[in-house]
Design a protein around this motif. Structure first.
Motif, PDB file in Angstrom:
ATOM      1  N   CYS A  33      44.274  41.018   9.043  1.00  0.00           N
ATOM      2  CA  CYS A  33      44.022  40.555  10.680  1.00  0.00           C
ATOM      3  C   CYS A  33      42.486  40.362  10.396  1.00  0.00           C
ATOM      4  O   CYS A  33      41.921  41.029  10.210  1.00  0.00           O
ATOM      5  CB  CYS A  33      44.358  40.829  11.718  1.00  0.00           C
ATOM      6  SG  CYS A  33      46.145  40.834  11.565  1.00  0.00           S
ATOM      7  N   LEU A  34      42.162  39.279  10.800  1.00  0.00           N
ATOM      8  CA  LEU A  34      40.545  38.793  11.157  1.00  0.00           C
ATOM      9  C   LEU A  34      41.207  38.527  12.772  1.00  0.00           C
ATOM     10  O   LEU A  34      41.897  37.641  13.525  1.00  0.00           O
ATOM     11  CB  LEU A  34      40.286  37.402  10.536  1.00  0.00           C
ATOM     12  CG  LEU A  34      40.160  37.083   8.874  1.00  0.00           C
ATOM     13  CD1 LEU A  34      40.065  35.962   8.139  1.00  0.00           C
ATOM     14  CD2 LEU A  34      39.675  38.681   8.331  1.00  0.00           C
ATOM     15  N   HIS A 192      43.253  35.307  17.713  1.00  0.00           N
ATOM     16  CA  HIS A 192      41.916  35.727  18.793  1.00  0.00           C
ATOM     17  C   HIS A 192      43.221  36.775  19.253  1.00  0.00           C
ATOM     18  O   HIS A 192      42.631  37.604  20.730  1.00  0.00           O
ATOM     19  CB  HIS A 192      41.982  34.743  19.586  1.00  0.00           C
ATOM     20  CG  HIS A 192      42.746  33.746  20.216  1.00  0.00           C
ATOM     21  ND1 HIS A 192      43.665  32.721  19.324  1.00  0.00           N
ATOM     22  CD2 HIS A 192      43.246  34.537  21.619  1.00  0.00           C
ATOM     23  CE1 HIS A 192      44.091  32.481  20.712  1.00  0.00           C
ATOM     24  NE2 HIS A 192      44.563  33.088  21.638  1.00  0.00           N
ATOM     25  N   ASP A 193      44.303  37.177  19.481  1.00  0.00           N
ATOM     26  CA  ASP A 193      45.456  38.001  20.109  1.00  0.00           C
ATOM     27  C   ASP A 193      45.594  39.661  19.459  1.00  0.00           C
ATOM     28  O   ASP A 193      46.086  39.639  18.780  1.00  0.00           O
ATOM     29  CB  ASP A 193      46.645  37.107  20.031  1.00  0.00           C
ATOM     30  CG  ASP A 193      47.701  38.562  21.520  1.00  0.00           C
ATOM     31  OD1 ASP A 193      47.512  39.299  21.381  1.00  0.00           O
ATOM     32  OD2 ASP A 193      48.866  37.310  21.299  1.00  0.00           O
ATOM     33  N   GLN A 194      44.990  40.130  20.574  1.00  0.00           N
ATOM     34  CA  GLN A 194      45.318  42.101  19.272  1.00  0.00           C
ATOM     35  C   GLN A 194      46.298  42.531  19.830  1.00  0.00           C
ATOM     36  O   GLN A 194      46.465  42.973  19.253  1.00  0.00           O
ATOM     37  CB  GLN A 194      43.484  42.871  20.503  1.00  0.00           C
ATOM     38  CG  GLN A 194      44.010  42.321  22.752  1.00  0.00           C
ATOM     39  CD  GLN A 194      43.347  43.685  22.812  1.00  0.00           C
ATOM     40  OE1 GLN A 194      43.735  44.637  22.813  1.00  0.00           O
ATOM     41  NE2 GLN A 194      42.796  43.750  23.979  1.00  0.00           N
ATOM     42  N   GLU A 195      46.670  41.955  21.028  1.00  0.00           N
ATOM     43  CA  GLU A 195      47.933  42.515  20.378  1.00  0.00           C
ATOM     44  C   GLU A 195      48.900  42.039  19.129  1.00  0.00           C
ATOM     45  O   GLU A 195      50.028  43.050  18.501  1.00  0.00           O
ATOM     46  CB  GLU A 195      49.036  42.255  22.284  1.00  0.00           C
ATOM     47  CG  GLU A 195      50.467  43.227  22.109  1.00  0.00           C
ATOM     48  CD  GLU A 195      51.282  42.306  22.400  1.00  0.00           C
ATOM     49  OE1 GLU A 195      50.966  41.852  23.583  1.00  0.00           O
ATOM     50  OE2 GLU A 195      52.637  42.169  22.643  1.00  0.00           O
ATOM     51  N   GLU A 196      48.830  40.966  19.043  1.00  0.00           N
ATOM     52  CA  GLU A 196      49.752  40.078  17.594  1.00  0.00           C
ATOM     53  C   GLU A 196      48.566  41.102  16.505  1.00  0.00           C
ATOM     54  O   GLU A 196      49.487  41.385  15.861  1.00  0.00           O
ATOM     55  CB  GLU A 196      48.715  39.099  17.966  1.00  0.00           C
ATOM     56  CG  GLU A 196      49.401  38.546  16.687  1.00  0.00           C
ATOM     57  CD  GLU A 196      49.324  36.552  16.729  1.00  0.00           C
ATOM     58  OE1 GLU A 196      49.864  36.185  17.667  1.00  0.00           O
ATOM     59  OE2 GLU A 196      49.044  35.853  16.051  1.00  0.00           O
ATOM     60  N   ARG A 203      45.931  46.389   8.275  1.00  0.00           N
ATOM     61  CA  ARG A 203      44.622  46.984   8.549  1.00  0.00           C
ATOM     62  C   ARG A 203      43.656  45.453   9.826  1.00  0.00           C
ATOM     63  O   ARG A 203      44.500  44.519   9.194  1.00  0.00           O
ATOM     64  CB  ARG A 203      43.717  46.907   7.677  1.00  0.00           C
ATOM     65  CG  ARG A 203      43.442  48.737   6.980  1.00  0.00           C
ATOM     66  CD  ARG A 203      42.876  48.717   5.798  1.00  0.00           C
ATOM     67  NE  ARG A 203      42.496  48.030   4.354  1.00  0.00           N
ATOM     68  CZ  ARG A 203      41.539  47.415   4.528  1.00  0.00           C
ATOM     69  NH1 ARG A 203      40.279  47.999   4.701  1.00  0.00           N
ATOM     70  NH2 ARG A 203      41.439  46.382   3.196  1.00  0.00           N
ATOM     71  N   VAL A 204      43.115  45.900  10.542  1.00  0.00           N
ATOM     72  CA  VAL A 204      42.433  45.106  11.148  1.00  0.00           C
ATOM     73  C   VAL A 204      41.103  44.578  10.853  1.00  0.00           C
ATOM     74  O   VAL A 204      40.446  45.814  11.016  1.00  0.00           O
ATOM     75  CB  VAL A 204      42.326  45.670  12.996  1.00  0.00           C
ATOM     76  CG1 VAL A 204      42.343  44.619  13.946  1.00  0.00           C
ATOM     77  CG2 VAL A 204      44.094  45.213  12.889  1.00  0.00           C
ATOM     78  N   ALA A 231      35.267  48.390  21.204  1.00  0.00           N
ATOM     79  CA  ALA A 231      35.790  49.039  22.505  1.00  0.00           C
ATOM     80  C   ALA A 231      35.925  48.301  23.639  1.00  0.00           C
ATOM     81  O   ALA A 231      37.760  48.289  24.332  1.00  0.00           O
ATOM     82  CB  ALA A 231      35.154  50.515  22.880  1.00  0.00           C
ATOM     83  N   ARG A 232      34.812  47.582  23.800  1.00  0.00           N
ATOM     84  CA  ARG A 232      35.729  46.501  24.996  1.00  0.00           C
ATOM     85  C   ARG A 232      37.452  45.335  24.723  1.00  0.00           C
ATOM     86  O   ARG A 232      37.387  44.608  25.618  1.00  0.00           O
ATOM     87  CB  ARG A 232      34.072  45.549  24.765  1.00  0.00           C
ATOM     88  CG  ARG A 232      33.385  46.423  26.231  1.00  0.00           C
ATOM     89  CD  ARG A 232      32.102  45.337  26.737  1.00  0.00           C
ATOM     90  NE  ARG A 232      31.347  46.273  27.233  1.00  0.00           N
ATOM     91  CZ  ARG A 232      30.406  47.036  26.899  1.00  0.00           C
ATOM     92  NH1 ARG A 232      30.144  47.170  25.891  1.00  0.00           N
ATOM     93  NH2 ARG A 232      29.299  47.435  27.600  1.00  0.00           N
ATOM     94  N   PHE A 233      36.675  45.090  22.736  1.00  0.00           N
ATOM     95  CA  PHE A 233      37.352  43.758  22.321  1.00  0.00           C
ATOM     96  C   PHE A 233      39.125  44.309  22.560  1.00  0.00           C
ATOM     97  O   PHE A 233      40.264  43.740  23.332  1.00  0.00           O
ATOM     98  CB  PHE A 233      37.226  43.468  21.423  1.00  0.00           C
ATOM     99  CG  PHE A 233      37.522  42.249  20.803  1.00  0.00           C
ATOM    100  CD1 PHE A 233      37.359  40.916  22.049  1.00  0.00           C
ATOM    101  CD2 PHE A 233      38.605  41.722  20.594  1.00  0.00           C
ATOM    102  CE1 PHE A 233      37.398  39.849  21.515  1.00  0.00           C
ATOM    103  CE2 PHE A 233      38.693  41.269  19.854  1.00  0.00           C
ATOM    104  CZ  PHE A 233      39.039  39.512  20.347  1.00  0.00           C
ATOM    105  N   ILE A 234      39.156  45.671  22.440  1.00  0.00           N
ATOM    106  CA  ILE A 234      40.644  46.451  21.731  1.00  0.00           C
ATOM    107  C   ILE A 234      40.897  46.953  22.863  1.00  0.00           C
ATOM    108  O   ILE A 234      39.777  47.741  23.382  1.00  0.00           O
ATOM    109  CB  ILE A 234      40.984  47.280  20.506  1.00  0.00           C
ATOM    110  CG1 ILE A 234      39.991  45.980  19.382  1.00  0.00           C
ATOM    111  CG2 ILE A 234      42.035  47.201  20.224  1.00  0.00           C
ATOM    112  CD1 ILE A 234      40.834  45.691  18.823  1.00  0.00           C
TER     113      ILE A 234
END
Lengths: 354, 254, 281
Positions: A33-34, A192-196, A203-204, A231-234
């Motif tokens: 995932c990008l 742009h959806d971290q849960e997805e 791997r991300v 850290a902030r984004f995830i």
């Protein structure tokens, strides 16, 4: 099926750098995932892999072959777009057999392949429908089948779920995962959806400002973010700025427990990240035991099984969040004084981003 | 400069030649004074002619009267149809398309056979407003319809009523302002259509602007060329008005 | 609906106005076209078989057919070139505003512009003559059907640009990319996706252009002074008494035009239904 390697790819538009000297390697059959905020370059990277955009410098290697100079139609990649990319004048079946058809395969083969794939995405009963007669989720399934019909070396998905309802999104996400496993095709998904990203990827790759900041398994990305941005984004968590001081972080008059601070020279400006699931709260009964921090409840947010509580530290200008089982959260009303603590091994400590 | 590709530029250059040459040639021709002398005499003749201004004034009056007819006769009917009688929509659509099937010249033939009096009606140039109304009808209908569809009339009306406004107030304060763009568009289109209209006026023998150009063209070729250039610039000014006021929404309806 | 008598007043007034001044004249024409001195007659329709009127109809039909086709193709190509995503913005603005002007620049002024340019004494004609190309000697004439087609193109092409623009804008770039991604060549994309998707709009535009040219009168009148018979100029000749024929013939000609338009519309509706099986609704 094939490996994909991106070597030193750079891209600028009108002097603005969109991708900066980017490298990325994918193994055969992997789903990567990008992930990143809008404008981070993830879609540009995907379109460079697809061949819609030429990089300024750098190469794209698929299955050991340099494809940088090949046009999109020569690359044998299947792509699923955000939405509305189905040909509106064709039935679902005709959409799916488009690839084999333009490749000049015999018609019975086209039909067989298209029928099999519609079956795979669970839409065999809707083969004769036009796109406008299908729901958004069904359209994206057809688009997926259409992309797979060319037996692509790589499957590219450009925010395929972003236009769908929350419930359909989760269903289709699981479906994409299942189909990817069954076909074993190397897959790049932009989101742009971290849960997805965390739920679907092997791997991300977290991207920001045209760079890949970290490539790792979802669990590693969540537990061991490479830097302050990741850290902030995830996930969510508190960020407390201070100065490393042996096994602690000094924040004004407060000493915050964090063994990870030992990795930094004393006096170094650092940030401490602590996730809500690591913070425990207890009622304050006068004295403050060592390792505990005095705080006041600011706000409680009911999330179902858990309740997230925001507390403000008393001795320093900072806030942390704590997730508590909802039945234990009743006692903490906004305004009530509490003690907050965490296991000193839990927080991440990183050099402060200037 | 080659972002359009070779084919794209070829098409556009050919188009520029086809559309540019007649304009330039006409402008040059209008300055011709015979032999190899060039000057403004054609324009001086025109400006000295009282007929030019009389015919132009008549055309402008007729255009404004037609716009008034559209606003009084068509606009309220469309608003009320949308509000109270949406079942009549197919009938309205049919009526609005009818002028397209009945060519202007056929309509004028039918009208002159049907309406032979009274003199106060057919003797005045304002009789032309009747056929002009139908000439403008398809364009005006389309422009207003696009405007009405984009504002969700029933919801706006209910919102107005729930706030205690009467029907008149709602139309005056809510509906008309939100139709402003559509009304400006349909008005300017009507003006353009009526101003250049020749068929009705010529057959019914009224001296409008287009009829005057035709007359002058019979014996003063350079003056006719000068008027053609002027007409083109006038139409352009009107269309720029639509583009500026309507912010490019002219593409619908015309 | 008792709630809004005024609404019915306005709706009624509009419909009555249209019935009396639009529908009734059309019906009047039909009555007149079969109303002889001694009751019903087909003599006026029979008169349409005269050489003069047969020529007028064939002129009108071929002029409309050709100028609509030229307009659709040329206007479509121009609109497509200008609407390419990376076409410069100013170019789009220039073409759009010019089209809006030129599409309305029909009639007498247009005719004079072309006479000044390509008439037998026109500037371009003389310029070409001075370099050895004598247009009128090699068979060209502005005052022929091909000349009229050229003149009509001046408003037909811009009209096409205006009416096809929304349809071209509605084509999604992702269709093209998806096709390319699936291995299709540009030709295959246009044959299988682009043109089929545009087909209903192209057909509708062609009909509009056909009607626009079929009912045009002023341009042809000013250009040929009635020397090239078109149905519209023949009707006007009858109306103004320039030819010795009865009003019934004019009515029959008008009915012929209406019938032609209805037939063209009916055929296009049939084709459109076939071409747009996939369209919503």
């Amino acid at each position: 099926m094939a490996t994909v390697e991106i070597h030193g790819v750079r891209k600028s538009y009108a002097g603005r750098e969109v991708l900066a000297q980017l490298d990325l390697a994918m193994t055969d059959g992997e789903l990567i995932c990008l992930l990143g905020p809008s404008g981070c370059g993830k879609t540009t990277l995907l379109r460079i892999i697809a061949g819609f955009i030429q990089p300024d410098v750098g190469t794209v290697v698929v299955g050991g072959q340099d494809v940088t100079k090949l046009s999109a139609s020569e690359r044998r990649m299947g792509m699923v777009f955000q939405s509305y990319s189905l040909f509106p004048n064709m039935t679902a079946l005709d959409n799916v057999r488009f690839g084999p058809r333009v490749a000049g395969r015999p018609k019975p083969e086209q039909l067989k392949r298209a029928t099999d794939l519609l079956d795979l995405v669970g839409l065999a009963a809707h083969a004769g429908k036009f796109p406008h007669q299908l729901s958004g989720g069904q359209q994206q399934r057809v688009a997926l089948a259409r992309a797979l019909a060319v037996q692509p070396q790589v499957l590219l998905l450009d925010e395929p779920l972003s236009a769908l309802d929350a419930k359909v999104r989760v269903q289709l996400r699981d479906e994409i995962r299942r189909i990817q496993r069954e076909t074993g095709v190397t897959t790049v998904l932009v989101t742009h959806d971290q849960e997805e990203a965390l739920s679907i990827a092997d791997r991300v790759a977290v991207m920001n400002g045209g760079r890949v900041l970290q490539v790792a398994s979802p669990a590693t990305i969540y537990r061991v973010p490479a830097d302050g941005f990741v850290a902030r984004f995830i996930g969510s968590g508190a960020v407390l700025a201070g100065v490393a001081d042996a096994g602690r972080v000094r924040m004004g008059a407060l000493m915050l427990p964090a063994t990870a601070a030992t990795a930094h020279a004393a006096g170094q400006h650092v940030e401490l990240f602590v996730r809500p699931e690591h913070v425990r709260l207890e009622a304050m009964n006068g004295h403050i035991p060592p390792g505990a921090l005095a705080a006041d409840v600011r706000e409680t947010v009911f999330l179902g099984a858990l309740t997230r509580i925001r507390v403000a530290l008393r001795e320093a200008d900072g806030e942390v969040w704590a997730d508590l089982p909802s039945e234990h959260a009743e006692a903490f009303k906004p305004g009530s004084p509490v003690l907050a603590r965490w296991d000193e091994a839990a927080p991440r400590v990183m050099k402060r981003l200037m | 400069m080659n972002r359009l590709g070779f084919g794209g530029w070829t098409i556009l250059v050919l188009a520029a030649v086809f559309f540019g040459v007649p304009l330039v040639m006409t402008a040059a021709f209008s300055l011709w004074e015979g032999g190899d002398r060039y000057g403004w005499s054609a324009y001086r003749i025109l400006l000295a002619s009282p007929q030019l201004f009389n015919s132009m004034a008549l055309s402008i009056e007729l255009a404004l009267a037609t716009v008034a007819a559209v606003l009084v006769l068509l606009l309220p009917a469309m608003i009320f149809m949308n509000l109270y009688a949406p079942r009549l929509r197919p009938l309205f659509e049919f009526v609005a398309a009818l002028p397209f099937v009945v060519p202007a010249i056929a309509l004028v033939a039918g009208l002159s056979a049907l309406v032979t009096g009274p003199e106060w009606l057919i003797g005045t140039p304002f009789y032309l407003v009747i056929p002009y109304f139908f000439l403008a009808l398809p364009y005006a209908y389309r422009a207003i319809d696009v405007g009405l569809r984009s504002i969700d009339l029933p919801t706006l009306t209910e919102a107005g009523q729930s706030l205690g406004a009467g029907m008149g107030q709602i139309i005056h304060l809510v509906v008309l302002p939100s139709l402003r763009t559509a009304l400006v568009g349909s008005t300017l289109l009507t003006l353009a259509v009526v101003f250049g209209e020749f068929t009705f006026a010529n057959v019914l023998l009224f001296h409008t602007y287009a009829v005057y150009i035709n007359e002058i063209g019979q014996h003063e070729a350079t003056a006719a060329a000068a008027l053609s250039v002027a007409s083109f610039l006038l139409t352009w000014a009107a269309m720029l008005g639509v583009l500026l006021v309507g912010r490019g929404r002219i593409t619908e309806g015309s | 609906m008792p709630k809004a008598p005024i609404a019915w007043l306005f709706i009624g007034a509009f419909l009555a106005f249209c019935a009396f001044f639009l529908a009734a004249p059309a019906v009047m024409l039909m009555v007149q076209s079969v109303d002889g001195d001694d009751g019903l007659t087909l003599q006026y329709f029979a008169a349409l078989g005269d050489y003069r009127y047969r020529v007028a109809f064939s002129h009108s039909l071929s002029l409309s057919f050709t100028s609509a086709t030229v307009g659709v193709i040329a206007g479509g190509l121009i609109a497509f070139a200008v609407l390419k995503p990376d076409a410069p913005r100013w170019l789009r603005a220039v073409v759009t505003s010019f089209s809006a002007v030129a599409a309305n620049f029909a009639g007498v002024p247009l005719a004079f512009a072309f006479i000044a340019t390509l008439g037998s004494l026109g500037l371009l004609t003389s310029m070409l003559k001075s370099i050895g190309i004598d247009l009128y000697a090699i068979g060209f004439s502005l005052f022929s059907i091909s000349g009229l087609t050229l003149v009509y193109s001046y408003f037909q092409i811009p009209l096409m640009v205006i009416i096809i623009t929304p349809a071209i804008r509605a084509m999604r770039p992702s269709w093209r990319e998806a096709a390319e991604n699936l291995g299709a060549s540009s030709g295959q994309y246009w044959r299988l996706v682009g043109l089929p998707v545009l087909a209903p709009s192209l057909l509708a535009a062609w009909i509009l252009l056909f009607g626009n040219s079929f009912s045009a009168y002023a341009t042809a009148y000013a250009l040929t002074s009635g020397n090239i018979g078109l149905v519209t100029t023949e009707i006007s000749a009858v109306l103004s008494g320039n030819v010795v024929s009865e009003p019934g013939v004019g009515a029959a000609l008008s009915v012929g035009m209406i019938v032609t338009m209805v037939v063209v519309l009916a055929i296009s509706q049939m084709l459109a239904r076939r071409a747009s099986a996939w369209v919503k609704g």
